[in-house]
Design an enzyme around this catalytic site. Structure first.
Site, PDB file in Angstrom:
ATOM      1  N   SER A  82       1.032  -1.187   0.059  1.00 52.74           N
ATOM      2  CA  SER A  82      -0.075   0.071  -0.152  1.00 52.74           C
ATOM      3  C   SER A  82       0.915   1.317  -0.018  1.00 52.74           C
ATOM      4  O   SER A  82       1.764   1.486  -0.864  1.00 52.74           O
ATOM      5  CB  SER A  82      -1.054  -0.011   1.171  1.00 52.74           C
ATOM      6  OG  SER A  82      -2.192   0.959   1.019  1.00 52.74           O
ATOM      7  N   ASP A 208      -9.392  -5.910  -4.832  1.00 51.02           N
ATOM      8  CA  ASP A 208      -8.862  -4.515  -4.109  1.00 51.02           C
ATOM      9  C   ASP A 208      -9.725  -3.377  -4.518  1.00 51.02           C
ATOM     10  O   ASP A 208      -9.818  -3.206  -5.417  1.00 51.02           O
ATOM     11  CB  ASP A 208      -7.426  -4.262  -4.389  1.00 51.02           C
ATOM     12  CG  ASP A 208      -6.734  -3.627  -3.555  1.00 51.02           C
ATOM     13  OD1 ASP A 208      -7.291  -2.822  -2.812  1.00 51.02           O
ATOM     14  OD2 ASP A 208      -5.280  -3.858  -3.555  1.00 51.02           O
ATOM     15  N   HIS A 235      -7.125  -6.062  -0.407  1.00 47.38           N
ATOM     16  CA  HIS A 235      -6.013  -5.090  -0.380  1.00 47.38           C
ATOM     17  C   HIS A 235      -5.047  -5.797   0.390  1.00 47.38           C
ATOM     18  O   HIS A 235      -3.704  -5.414   0.438  1.00 47.38           O
ATOM     19  CB  HIS A 235      -6.416  -3.688   0.032  1.00 47.38           C
ATOM     20  CG  HIS A 235      -5.333  -2.898   0.071  1.00 47.38           C
ATOM     21  ND1 HIS A 235      -5.035  -2.364  -1.013  1.00 47.38           N
ATOM     22  CD2 HIS A 235      -4.838  -2.210   1.027  1.00 47.38           C
ATOM     23  CE1 HIS A 235      -3.822  -1.361  -0.849  1.00 47.38           C
ATOM     24  NE2 HIS A 235      -3.853  -1.295   0.352  1.00 47.38           N
TER      25      HIS A 235
END
Length: 255
Positions: A82, A208, A235
């Protein structure tokens, strides 16, 4: 001024891990028993997060890498999840002699929609999160964690893990949370992708809600990397499929 907190475990080639927004390196706990059998894993807590909570360092690429270059001097694989993917990618682009290979886990070189990049989220999503942090800190974080958990076959388990991890060593610093949202909103590291010479692995989740698989595939193609997608994942696939993620990493690092 406190330096970054880094915990190291395992034996083998060096692997530096960068966590995502509002988290700390503890989020990688499900992966560590797997990775530490094959790598010397260095878990970084970014400024204002985890055991770097009391650090007054700003959350910036330059500051973080200045600190890392003082302590982790040997070549390593850089892996970011991320927001952490931006830190890993920045390091690979600016210190290529230090990077054996780049591993991008549910991370994009550009998180925001642009005229020439239709794969990102609207910029106002990140600016709205920054505004909401000022009025309802806890609820804003919980909304973000829900976005991260959505798409997983184990949504409730993932959400609980994200919530518990985020606050396990203290509340993330609101100041650096806003800095992190600004990085997500404004950073665009696409320009140097084609010039990268180290191998790269791009691990995406088909479901995601924050980083599209299409964005990662486009970036992977530009960098000449290897693209893998987990079909039934959101995610944070490493929370429930650490063995699968580890196998992809081992396949990549053994070639």
């Amino acid at each position: 001024m406190m330096p970054l907190h880094i915990e190291s475990i395992g034996h083998g080639p060096n692997l530096i891990l960068f966590h995502g927004w509002a988290m700390h390196s503890g989020i990688f706990a499900p992966l560590l028993p797997h990775l530490s059998q094959h790598f010397r894993v260095h878990c970084v807590d970014l400024p204002g997060h985890g055991k770097s909570l009391l650090s007054k360092l700003p959350l910036s690429f330059e500051t973080v890498w200045t600190e890392l270059n003082k302590t982790l001097t040997e070549p390593a694989y850089f892996m970011g999840w991320s927001l952490g993917g931006l830190f890993a990618l920045h390091g690979a682009q600016h210190f290529p002699e230090r990077c054996i290979g780049l591993i991008m886990q549910n991370a994009s070189p550009c998180f925001v929609h642009r005229a020439d990049w239709p794969y990102g989220m609207p910029a106002q999503v990140f600016s709205q999160f920054a505004d909401d942090l000022q009025t309802d800190y806890a609820q804003t974080l919980n909304r973000f964690f829900m976005l991260e958990a959505q798409g997983s076959d184990h949504l409730r388990t993932d959400l609980r893990h994200l919530q518990n991890t985020a606050f396990s060593v203290g509340e993330p610093d609101k100041r650096v949370l806003c800095q992190g949202l600004a990085l997500l909103e404004k950073s665009d590291l696409r320009a140097d992708l084609e010039a990268m010479t180290m191998p790269s692995l791009w691990l995406a989740g088909r479901r995601d809600k924050l980083v599209s698989a299409e964005a990662m595939q486009q970036a992977c193609t530009a960098s000449g990397g290897v693209f893998k997608v987990l079909q039934h994942s959101g995610h944070a696939p490493f929370l429930t499929h650490p063995d699968t993620i580890t196998q992809h990493i081992l396949d990549f690092t053994s070639t």
